[in-house]
Motif scaffolding. Structure first.
Motif, PDB file in Angstrom:
ATOM      1  N   HIS A 311       0.816  -1.216   0.000  1.00 47.60           N
ATOM      2  CA  HIS A 311       0.000   0.000   0.000  1.00 47.60           C
ATOM      3  C   HIS A 311       0.859   1.280   0.000  1.00 47.60           C
ATOM      4  O   HIS A 311       0.328   2.374   0.041  1.00 47.60           O
ATOM      5  CB  HIS A 311      -0.944   0.017   1.202  1.00 47.60           C
ATOM      6  CG  HIS A 311      -2.140  -0.891   1.042  1.00 47.60           C
ATOM      7  ND1 HIS A 311      -2.104  -2.046   0.301  1.00 47.60           N
ATOM      8  CD2 HIS A 311      -3.406  -0.793   1.521  1.00 47.60           C
ATOM      9  CE1 HIS A 311      -3.287  -2.627   0.335  1.00 47.60           C
ATOM     10  NE2 HIS A 311      -4.104  -1.902   1.071  1.00 47.60           N
ATOM     11  N   ARG A 312       2.159   1.129  -0.013  1.00 51.77           N
ATOM     12  CA  ARG A 312       3.134   2.221  -0.167  1.00 51.77           C
ATOM     13  C   ARG A 312       2.920   3.380   0.828  1.00 51.77           C
ATOM     14  O   ARG A 312       2.622   4.503   0.445  1.00 51.77           O
ATOM     15  CB  ARG A 312       3.101   2.761  -1.593  1.00 51.77           C
ATOM     16  CG  ARG A 312       3.423   1.713  -2.642  1.00 51.77           C
ATOM     17  CD  ARG A 312       3.341   2.231  -4.062  1.00 51.77           C
ATOM     18  NE  ARG A 312       1.993   2.684  -4.376  1.00 51.77           N
ATOM     19  CZ  ARG A 312       1.691   3.910  -4.740  1.00 51.77           C
ATOM     20  NH1 ARG A 312       2.627   4.843  -4.833  1.00 51.77           N
ATOM     21  NH2 ARG A 312       0.443   4.237  -5.027  1.00 51.77           N
ATOM     22  N   PRO A 313       3.084   3.122   2.111  1.00 51.39           N
ATOM     23  CA  PRO A 313       2.858   4.177   3.104  1.00 51.39           C
ATOM     24  C   PRO A 313       3.821   5.360   3.005  1.00 51.39           C
ATOM     25  O   PRO A 313       3.487   6.455   3.462  1.00 51.39           O
ATOM     26  CB  PRO A 313       3.028   3.441   4.443  1.00 51.39           C
ATOM     27  CG  PRO A 313       3.841   2.232   4.124  1.00 51.39           C
ATOM     28  CD  PRO A 313       3.445   1.832   2.737  1.00 51.39           C
ATOM     29  N   LEU A 314       4.995   5.171   2.423  1.00 52.42           N
ATOM     30  CA  LEU A 314       5.951   6.273   2.331  1.00 52.42           C
ATOM     31  C   LEU A 314       5.625   7.236   1.192  1.00 52.42           C
ATOM     32  O   LEU A 314       6.148   8.350   1.156  1.00 52.42           O
ATOM     33  CB  LEU A 314       7.376   5.737   2.151  1.00 52.42           C
ATOM     34  CG  LEU A 314       7.959   4.966   3.337  1.00 52.42           C
ATOM     35  CD1 LEU A 314       9.332   4.423   3.001  1.00 52.42           C
ATOM     36  CD2 LEU A 314       8.030   5.858   4.574  1.00 52.42           C
ATOM     37  N   ALA A 315       4.791   6.835   0.258  1.00 51.76           N
ATOM     38  CA  ALA A 315       4.466   7.683  -0.896  1.00 51.76           C
ATOM     39  C   ALA A 315       3.380   8.691  -0.542  1.00 51.76           C
ATOM     40  O   ALA A 315       2.385   8.339   0.105  1.00 51.76           O
ATOM     41  CB  ALA A 315       4.014   6.820  -2.063  1.00 51.76           C
ATOM     42  N   MET A 416       5.993  20.596  -1.421  1.00 49.85           N
ATOM     43  CA  MET A 416       5.820  19.168  -1.169  1.00 49.85           C
ATOM     44  C   MET A 416       6.736  18.411  -2.122  1.00 49.85           C
ATOM     45  O   MET A 416       7.137  18.939  -3.165  1.00 49.85           O
ATOM     46  CB  MET A 416       4.361  18.744  -1.352  1.00 49.85           C
ATOM     47  CG  MET A 416       3.408  19.479  -0.400  1.00 49.85           C
ATOM     48  SD  MET A 416       1.653  19.162  -0.723  1.00 49.85           S
ATOM     49  CE  MET A 416       1.461  17.565   0.043  1.00 49.85           C
ATOM     50  N   SER A 417       7.064  17.173  -1.768  1.00 51.66           N
ATOM     51  CA  SER A 417       8.076  16.418  -2.512  1.00 51.66           C
ATOM     52  C   SER A 417       7.480  15.616  -3.665  1.00 51.66           C
ATOM     53  O   SER A 417       6.380  15.076  -3.559  1.00 51.66           O
ATOM     54  CB  SER A 417       8.811  15.461  -1.565  1.00 51.66           C
ATOM     55  OG  SER A 417       9.494  16.195  -0.565  1.00 51.66           O
ATOM     56  N   ALA A 418       8.258  15.542  -4.751  1.00 55.40           N
ATOM     57  CA  ALA A 418       7.961  14.678  -5.906  1.00 55.40           C
ATOM     58  C   ALA A 418       6.588  14.950  -6.510  1.00 55.40           C
ATOM     59  O   ALA A 418       5.821  14.028  -6.801  1.00 55.40           O
ATOM     60  CB  ALA A 418       8.094  13.203  -5.516  1.00 55.40           C
ATOM     61  N   ILE A 419       6.261  16.220  -6.722  1.00 58.44           N
ATOM     62  CA  ILE A 419       4.965  16.579  -7.317  1.00 58.44           C
ATOM     63  C   ILE A 419       4.963  16.194  -8.793  1.00 58.44           C
ATOM     64  O   ILE A 419       5.826  16.615  -9.558  1.00 58.44           O
ATOM     65  CB  ILE A 419       4.686  18.081  -7.153  1.00 58.44           C
ATOM     66  CG1 ILE A 419       4.646  18.459  -5.668  1.00 58.44           C
ATOM     67  CG2 ILE A 419       3.385  18.459  -7.836  1.00 58.44           C
ATOM     68  CD1 ILE A 419       4.467  19.942  -5.420  1.00 58.44           C
ATOM     69  N   THR A 420       3.985  15.403  -9.186  1.00 57.53           N
ATOM     70  CA  THR A 420       3.911  14.959 -10.569  1.00 57.53           C
ATOM     71  C   THR A 420       3.224  16.000 -11.456  1.00 57.53           C
ATOM     72  O   THR A 420       2.362  16.749 -10.993  1.00 57.53           O
ATOM     73  CB  THR A 420       3.155  13.621 -10.680  1.00 57.53           C
ATOM     74  OG1 THR A 420       3.142  13.197 -12.033  1.00 57.53           O
ATOM     75  CG2 THR A 420       1.718  13.767 -10.196  1.00 57.53           C
ATOM     76  N   GLU A 421       3.604  16.026 -12.716  1.00 55.06           N
ATOM     77  CA  GLU A 421       2.921  16.877 -13.688  1.00 55.06           C
ATOM     78  C   GLU A 421       1.727  16.162 -14.303  1.00 55.06           C
ATOM     79  O   GLU A 421       0.869  16.792 -14.917  1.00 55.06           O
ATOM     80  CB  GLU A 421       3.879  17.275 -14.819  1.00 55.06           C
ATOM     81  CG  GLU A 421       4.975  18.237 -14.400  1.00 55.06           C
ATOM     82  CD  GLU A 421       5.819  18.688 -15.579  1.00 55.06           C
ATOM     83  OE1 GLU A 421       5.496  18.301 -16.722  1.00 55.06           O
ATOM     84  OE2 GLU A 421       6.788  19.422 -15.361  1.00 55.06           O
ATOM     85  N   GLY A 422       1.682  14.836 -14.107  1.00 52.20           N
ATOM     86  CA  GLY A 422       0.645  14.082 -14.783  1.00 52.20           C
ATOM     87  C   GLY A 422       0.919  14.065 -16.283  1.00 52.20           C
ATOM     88  O   GLY A 422       1.981  14.485 -16.747  1.00 52.20           O
ATOM     89  N   ILE A 423      -0.053  13.610 -17.049  1.00 50.12           N
ATOM     90  CA  ILE A 423       0.097  13.586 -18.512  1.00 50.12           C
ATOM     91  C   ILE A 423      -1.208  14.024 -19.166  1.00 50.12           C
ATOM     92  O   ILE A 423      -2.274  13.464 -18.892  1.00 50.12           O
ATOM     93  CB  ILE A 423       0.473  12.177 -19.030  1.00 50.12           C
ATOM     94  CG1 ILE A 423       1.835  11.745 -18.496  1.00 50.12           C
ATOM     95  CG2 ILE A 423       0.480  12.156 -20.556  1.00 50.12           C
ATOM     96  CD1 ILE A 423       2.241  10.336 -18.911  1.00 50.12           C
ATOM     97  N   LEU A 424      -1.103  15.059 -19.999  1.00 51.32           N
ATOM     98  CA  LEU A 424      -2.176  15.435 -20.906  1.00 51.32           C
ATOM     99  C   LEU A 424      -1.608  15.275 -22.315  1.00 51.32           C
ATOM    100  O   LEU A 424      -0.878  16.135 -22.806  1.00 51.32           O
ATOM    101  CB  LEU A 424      -2.623  16.881 -20.673  1.00 51.32           C
ATOM    102  CG  LEU A 424      -3.695  17.105 -19.623  1.00 51.32           C
ATOM    103  CD1 LEU A 424      -4.032  18.584 -19.511  1.00 51.32           C
ATOM    104  CD2 LEU A 424      -4.962  16.310 -19.943  1.00 51.32           C
ATOM    105  N   PRO A 425      -1.887  14.173 -22.965  1.00 50.64           N
ATOM    106  CA  PRO A 425      -1.215  13.865 -24.225  1.00 50.64           C
ATOM    107  C   PRO A 425      -1.696  14.734 -25.394  1.00 50.64           C
ATOM    108  O   PRO A 425      -2.832  15.213 -25.408  1.00 50.64           O
ATOM    109  CB  PRO A 425      -1.587  12.400 -24.460  1.00 50.64           C
ATOM    110  CG  PRO A 425      -2.918  12.246 -23.791  1.00 50.64           C
ATOM    111  CD  PRO A 425      -2.862  13.133 -22.583  1.00 50.64           C
ATOM    112  N   THR A 426      -0.811  14.935 -26.328  1.00 50.45           N
ATOM    113  CA  THR A 426      -1.130  15.595 -27.594  1.00 50.45           C
ATOM    114  C   THR A 426      -0.482  14.784 -28.710  1.00 50.45           C
ATOM    115  O   THR A 426       0.295  13.861 -28.455  1.00 50.45           O
ATOM    116  CB  THR A 426      -0.573  17.023 -27.638  1.00 50.45           C
ATOM    117  OG1 THR A 426       0.862  16.969 -27.523  1.00 50.45           O
ATOM    118  CG2 THR A 426      -1.128  17.881 -26.505  1.00 50.45           C
TER     119      THR A 426
END
Length: 647
Positions: A311-315, A416-426
Motif C-alpha cells: 500500500h506504499r505508506p511512504l508515498a 511538497m516532494s515529488a509533485i507529478t505533472e501528470g500527462i495530458l497527451p497531444t
C-alpha cells in the motif's frame, strides 16, 4: 704580637679550600639550572608551546531553534523538544578512543557508536563538537556532568530535537528532518557552516525540506576559554542565533485528522480545497507512517516493513500519485467540445453499449447501452459512448488544452516532494515520447480519462474547484510566515463561457442528486449542504474479448492489485460552492461505491465544523452512518483530534 708564619699559612689554606667548595657548589647549581633551562626552553619548547596554544579562546557555533509549523488555527504540527546529549571535541580529548572507553562506563555506548564517533572525528576539524549520544535520560546526563573533569574534551549539552505531536496525520505534508548527508551537500556551492556539524538536522521531505530556507534560522556563536586538556574554563562571550521562522499552513488539523481516520488502512488519498482562495484544507495519503521514527533514527526492521508494504505508506499519493482519471475527465472533454462548437446542450448521441471504429469495439460500461443521451444525462449516468463520439470531432489537442486550463497536466508549485505533472497527451507528445503517430483510438480512450491521460488527486481537486468557480484557482499550502500572511491574488477568469460551465455543473449535480445518477447513493439529504460531483472508475488491466463474452470478472473476485481504481470529485454546497474534494482509492473498485461516500463524509465534516450529523444523510442510511461515526469517535474520543503530546 705577631702570629707565627706557620699559623698564617694554615689559615690561608683553610680559606682557599672553603672558597673552592663554595665555588664548586655554586658552579654545580648554575650548571643544573642551565641544563633545566635548556631542557625547558629548547628540548621541550614545542610541547610547551602546544600547551600554551591549547589554553586559548575557541569559537563554537550555536545551532538556532528551528521554526515551528502550525495548522491554520495555530495548533502545533512540528515543534522542538529538549534533547540531553553528550558531545566530544578532538582537540580537547587528545586520545578520543580512550576517552570514549571511559565514557562508556557512564552511559551505554555500543561499538558501532564509538566507531561512528571516531569516523566523524577524523572527518571534521579538531574544534568541531561531535555528538556521541543523544536523547539521554536525566540520570545518564547527570552522571556525565558529575564526571566531566575526568573526561577531557567531553561536554554535556542540552539541545533541541524535532518532534511531530500528531504522528501520522501530517507525515506526507510536513515530512521530517534528519542528519545532513553528503547527498544533501551536493550542488551547494557555499554550504552553511551549520551543515558541517555532524548530525545537524535538516528537512528531508515535505514542507520541512522545501521551506528549509526559512525554517532553519541563522547560527549563533560563543567564545570560550579552554585549557590544554580541552576543559572549558569560562565563557567569554555569547551571541545568540536567529531562530527559524514559524510557518502556518492552510490545513485544518482537525479536518486532516478526520480524513486520515476516514481513509483508514485503504491505499488512498483525499484533497480538500477552498475554492474561494485555493487554500488546501486537508491533504491526506493513506496508509501513513510516524515521522518521529525517522528523526530518532529508524531501525532497519521498521524501515523494511514500510518499504515492503504494497500500500506504499511512504508515498505521498496526493501529489505523487498519477492515475488514469477515468470518468472524472469527462467534464474536460465536454467543455472542450462546447468551446469548439462541436457540442451544445441539445446535442444527443445514441449509445448501443459500444462504438465500432477501425475494426475494434470501444465499450460503454453499461453493456446494453444508454439509448439516446444528451450532455446532462451523459454526465449523470456516465455514458462512455457519448464522449467517444464527440471527442473524435474535437480532437486530442483541444481536449488537452482545456485540461491544462482546468489545472491538469502541470506541476502546481507547492512545498511538497515529488509533485507529478501528470500527462495530458497531444499528437506532438506521442511523437516525441514514442516516435509514433497519434491515432483516433488514442483520442477515444483519452476522452473518458483512460489511455495516456494521468492526473494526481491534487490536480483533480484543482480541476473541480475551477469548474465550480470558472476561475483559475491556484492551490496554496503556506498561509503565513512569522505571522505575516502570504498574499493571495484574486483568481483570474478561465475565459470559459458561464453557459458552458452551468451545463457541466448541472450534469455534476445530477450525478449525485438525480435518481438515475451514478452516485445517488452518496447524496446529502440536507438542502443547504448538497454536493455536485462526478465518479470515475479507471481500469488497471485489459479486459479480453473472451472475458466480455463470458462475463467480466467482478473486482471483488480479482486480486487486490488488479482491481480498478475508484475516484470521485465533488464540490459543495452545489448552489454556492465553497469547498472542492478529490478522492482516489487505489484498487477500490467503483468510484460511486468506494470513493463517493468518503467525499460526502469529508465535505460534511468541513461544512459543519464537526463530525457529520446523521440527519444530513438519507433516512435509510442514518443507522449505518451512526455506527460509522461511533467507530470514528472511538478512534478519536474527542471527535476531532487525538490527544496532543506535550512538546
Amino acid at each position: 704580637m705577631r702570629r707565627p708564619v706557620r699559623d698564617s699559612e694554615d689559615s690561608h689554606r683553610k680559606l682557599t679550600r672553603r672558597a673552592l667548595v663554595m665555588g664548586g657548589a655554586m658552579a654545580a647549581t648554575i650548571a643544573v639550572l642551565g641544563g633545566r633551562m635548556r631542557y625547558l626552553g629548547v628540548d621541550q619548547a614545542e610541547d610547551f608551546a602546544l600547551l600554551a596554544e591549547q589554553n586559548r579562546v575557541n569559537i563554537q557555533l550555536i545551532p538556532p531553534d528551528r521554526g515551528l509549523i502550525t495548522d491554520r488555527n495555530g495548533k502545533l504540527i512540528a515543534g522542538n523538544e529538549q534533547n540531553y546529549r553528550v558531545v566530544i571535541t578532538r582537540e580537547g580529548a587528545g586520545d578520543v578512543e580512550a576517552v570514549l572507553n571511559r565514557l562508556s562506563h557512564l552511559i551505554p555506548l555500543t561499538r558501532g557508536d564509538m566507531e561512528r564517533v571516531l569516523r566523524d572525528v577524523g572527518r571534521n576539524p579538531s574544534f568541531v563538537p561531535i555528538p556521541v549520544k543523544d536523547r539521554l535520560s536525566w540520570e545518564e546526563f547527570s552522571r556525565v556532568t558529575v564526571n566531566a573533569p575526568a573526561l577531557p574534551g567531553v561536554s554535556p549539552d542540552v539541545g533541541l530535537s524535532r518532534v511531530y505531536p500528531r504522528d501520522t496525520d501530517f507525515a506526507h505534508v510536513v515530512g521530517y528532518v534528519g542528519p545532513v548527508s553528503e547527498k544533501d551537500l551536493e550542488g551547494i556551492e557555499n554550504p552553511d557552516p551549520l551543515l558541517r556539524i555532524p548530525k545537524f538536522q535538516i528537512g528531508k521531505i515535505g514542507v520541512e525540506k522545501w521551506r528549509e530556507d526559512v525554517l532553519r534560522g541563522a547560527a549563533g556563536n560563543r567564545k570560550i576559554e579552554v585549557n590544554h586538556v580541552g576543559r572549558v574554563m569560562r565563557e567569554l562571550e555569547r551571541t545568540e542565533g536567529e531562530a527559524g521562522a514559524d510557518l502556518m499552513l492552510t490545513i485544518d488539523a482537525d479536518v486532516q485528522n478526520f480524513v486520515q481516520v476516514r481513509l483508514g488502512e485503504e491505499s488512498a488519498s483525499c484533497v480538500v480545497m477552498d475554492v474561494t482562495n485555493g487554500d488546501i484544507i486537508a491533504a491526506a495519503s493513506a496508509p501513513s507512517f510516524d515521522p518521529n521514527l525517522f528523526v530518532r533514527g529508524i531501525s532497519s526492521a521498521n524501515y523494511n516493513v514500510l518499504m515492503q508494504n504494497d500500500h506504499r505508506p511512504l508515498a505521498n499519493k496526493v501529489v505523487q500519485g498519477a492515475y488514469p482519471p477515468g470518468s472524472t475527465f469527462k467534464m474536460v472533454t465536454a467543455l472542450a467540445a462546447l468551446a469548439d462548437g462541436s457540442l451544445d446542450v441539445e446535442t444527443t448521441v445514441r449509445c448501443p453499449g459500444y462504438l465500432e471504429f477501425g475494426g475494434r469495439r470501444f465499450h460503454c460500461w453499461k453493456h446494453g447501452g444508454h439509448g439516446k443521451v444528451d450532455l446532462a444525462r451523459s454526465l449523470a449516468e456516465s455514458c462512455d459512448v457519448f464522449y467517444y463520439e464527440i471527442a473524435q470531432k474535437v480532437g486530442i489537442d483541444k481536449i488537452s488544452e482545456m485540461g491544462r486550463r482546468l489545472g491538469l497536466g502541470m506541476r502546481h508549485d507547492l512545498p511538497m516532494s515529488a509533485i507529478t505533472e501528470g500527462i495530458l497527451p497531444t499528437k506532438e507528445w506521442k511523437q516525441t515520447k514514442y516516435k509514433q503517430d497519434w491515432r483516433i483510438g488514442d483520442t477515444i480512450n483519452a476522452s473518458i480519462g483512460q489511455g495516456y491521460v494521468l492526473a494526481s488527486p491534487l490536480q483533480l481537486a484543482v480541476m473541480t474547484a475551477r469548474t465550480a468557480t470558472g476561475r483559475a484557482v491556484v492551490p496554496r499550502l503556506i498561509r503565513a510566515i512569522d505571522g505575516v500572511e502570504t498574499k493571495v491574488a484574486e483568481a483570474e477568469s478561465l475565459g470559459i463561457p458561464e453557459s458552458h460551465l452551468e451545463a457541466v455543473r448541472a450534469g455534476m449535480n445530477s450525478v449525485v442528486n438525480s435518481q438515475h445518477g451514478t452516485s445517488y447513493g452518496a447524496r446529502v439529504a440536507a438542502a443547504d449542504k448538497k454536493m455536485a460531483g462526478k465518479s470515475g472508475t479507471s481500469q488497471v488491466r485489459n479486459i479480453s474479448a473472451s472475458e466480455r463474452e463470458t462475463g467480466v470478472v467482478a473486482n471483488t473476485d480479482l486480486p487486490w492489485k488488479f482491481r480498478d481504481h475508484a475516484l470521485f470529485v465533488a464540490y459543495a454546497p452545489a448552489d454556492a460552492p465553497r469547498y472542492a474534494v478529490a478522492v482516489v482509492v487505489e484498487h477500490g473498485g467503483g468510484g460511486s461505491s468506494a470513493a463517493a461516500p468518503v467525499a460526502r463524509d469529508v465535505l460534511l465534516r468541513v461544512l459543519t465544523g464537526a463530525l457529520p450529523d446523521p440527519a444530513d444523510y438519507p433516512e435509510t442510511q442514518r443507522k449505518r452512518i451512526q455506527s460509522m461515526l461511533e467507530e470514528l469517535r472511538l478512534r478519536n474520543p474527542d471527535g476531532t483530534m487525538p490527544a496532543e503530546k506535550k512538546v
